[in-house]
Scaffold this active site. Structure first.
Site, PDB file in Angstrom:
ATOM      1  N   GLU A   1       0.836  -1.206   0.000  1.00 29.10           N
ATOM      2  CA  GLU A   1       0.000   0.000   0.000  1.00 29.10           C
ATOM      3  C   GLU A   1       0.873   1.259   0.000  1.00 29.10           C
ATOM      4  O   GLU A   1       1.888   1.328   0.683  1.00 29.10           O
ATOM      5  CB  GLU A   1      -0.885  -0.009   1.246  1.00 29.10           C
TER       6      GLU A   1
ATOM      7  N   LYS B   1      -9.811   2.495  -2.289  1.00 28.94           N
ATOM      8  CA  LYS B   1     -10.024   1.915  -0.964  1.00 28.94           C
ATOM      9  C   LYS B   1     -11.327   2.427  -0.350  1.00 28.94           C
ATOM     10  O   LYS B   1     -11.538   3.632  -0.235  1.00 28.94           O
ATOM     11  CB  LYS B   1      -8.842   2.276  -0.065  1.00 28.94           C
TER      12      LYS B   1
ATOM     13  N   CYS C   1      -5.539  -2.912   2.710  1.00 29.77           N
ATOM     14  CA  CYS C   1      -5.248  -2.818   4.140  1.00 29.77           C
ATOM     15  C   CYS C   1      -6.486  -2.944   5.028  1.00 29.77           C
ATOM     16  O   CYS C   1      -6.968  -4.041   5.276  1.00 29.77           O
ATOM     17  CB  CYS C   1      -4.478  -1.525   4.416  1.00 29.77           C
TER      18      CYS C   1
END
Length: 263
Positions: free
Chosen positions: A43, A109, A143
Site C-alpha cells: 500500500e 479503498k 489494508c
C-alpha cells in the site's frame, strides 16, 4: 488448469519520497525472475502510509503511475500496488492494476482508517473490481478493508465464484500483527479462495513500526508462505486445480447467505 506465478516485494519505504521509492522498486524488480503473472507492491508504495495528500498525491498522469505502467510492460506481468491519487479535487488511496498490455484499472479503498486522519482527508471508493489473469479471477483490496468480512465476501452465482484470489496491499503495523495474520486466514477459509497479504517493513514517518509478515494462504486456511520480517522478493506458484476440486468436494458456497450492501 493453469498455475498463477506470483512475486511480491516486501521492503521498507522512504517516507514521502516517491523518487527514492520508485528507484528502489526498480532495483527490486531486477531480482524478479521472468515468467511471473502477477507482481505485488504494498500500500502507498511510493510514499508510505501518509495522511498528507496535499503534498504527496499525484495525478494519474504522474511519475508513479507511469512507473507502474512501464514496469508491467517490461516484466510482461500484471502489477498491483496502491498510490495517493488526486482527481477532480478529491484524494484517493487508489489500488492500481497495471497490465502488461499497457492498460490500467483501479480500485479506490473503501474503508478509510478511522484511527488516523485517512478518513478525514481521503475519499472512499464504492465499487470492487476483479481482474482476469490467465484462468484466474483476482480481487484487489487495501489494508483496512481486511477487517470487513461483508465487503470482502466472495459470491457464488450460477456455479461461478466471484474471485479465486483476493489480494490485500497494506501498511499494517506491527502492534496489530496478530489481527493481520488471523484475518488473512479467516478471509481465505470463509471465501474458499487463496488470499495474499503484502505488507511493508520498517518504521514510517510517524514512528510506527511494521513487521512485514506478508502471507500467502490457501483456501483451507493453511499458510503457504510467511515472509517474516526480511526484505526481499518472494515467489510462489498457486495451483488452480486443488481450489476447484476443494470447492466441488466441499460445496459450502451453496449455503452462503445472500445480502445487499448499502452504498
Amino acid at each position: 488448469m493453469s498455475e498463477l506465478n506470483v512475486s511480491f516485494i516486501q521492503t521498507a519505504l522512504f517516507w514521502e519520497d516517491s523518487a527514492a521509492n520508485l528507484k528502489q522498486f526498480g532495483e527490486w524488480m531486477k531480482k524478479v525472475s521472468p515468467g511471473k503473472d502477477l507482481i505485488l507492491f504494498p500500500e502507498m508504495f511510493a510514499t508510505g502510509f501518509s495522511t498528507q495528500p496535499d503534498r504527496c498525491a499525484e495525478e494519474m498522469s504522474g511519475d508513479s503511475v507511469a512507473f507502474l505502467k512501464a514496469t508491467a510492460q517490461l516484466a510482461k506481468a500484471t502489477i498491483i500496488g496502491s498510490l495517493m491519487i488526486r482527481e477532480d479535487g478529491n484524494y484517493y488511496n487508489r489500488c492500481i492494476i497495471a497490465d502488461p498490455d499497457g492498460s490500467l484499472s483501479w480500485y479506490d479503498k473503501k474503508h478509510l482508517f478511522r484511527m488516523s486522519d485517512e478518513y478525514k482527508v481521503f475519499s472512499g471508493g464504492s465499487k470492487k473490481i476483479n481482474v482476469e489473469i490467465k484462468d484466474w479471477n483476482v480481487q484487489p483490496l487495501v489494508c483496512y478493508d481486511l477487517r470487513f468480512p461483508v465487503w470482502t465476501r466472495n459470491t457464488f452465482t450460477n456455479g461461478h465464484f466471484e474471485y479465486d484470489l483476493q489480494v490485500f496491499v497494506a501498511n499494517w503495523p506491527e502492534s496489530r500483527r496478530h489481527a493481520w495474520k488471523s484475518l488473512l486466514v479467516a478471509r481465505a477459509i470463509e471465501n474458499q479462495a487463496y488470499v495474499i497479504g503484502i505488507n511493508r517493513i520498517g518504521n514510517d514517518g510517524y514512528g510506527t513500526p511494521h513487521s512485514g509478515e506478508s502471507l500467502v494462504v490457501d483456501p483451507k486456511g493453511r499458510i503457504l508462505l510467511d515472509a517474516g520480517s526480511e526484505p526481499g522478493v518472494y515467489d510462489i506458484s498457486l495451483p488452480l486445480e486443488p481450489l476447484v476440486s476443494f470447492r466441488k468436494s466441499f460445496p459450502v458456497a451453496c449455503d452462503w447467505d445472500r445480502f445487499i450492501i448499502e452504498k
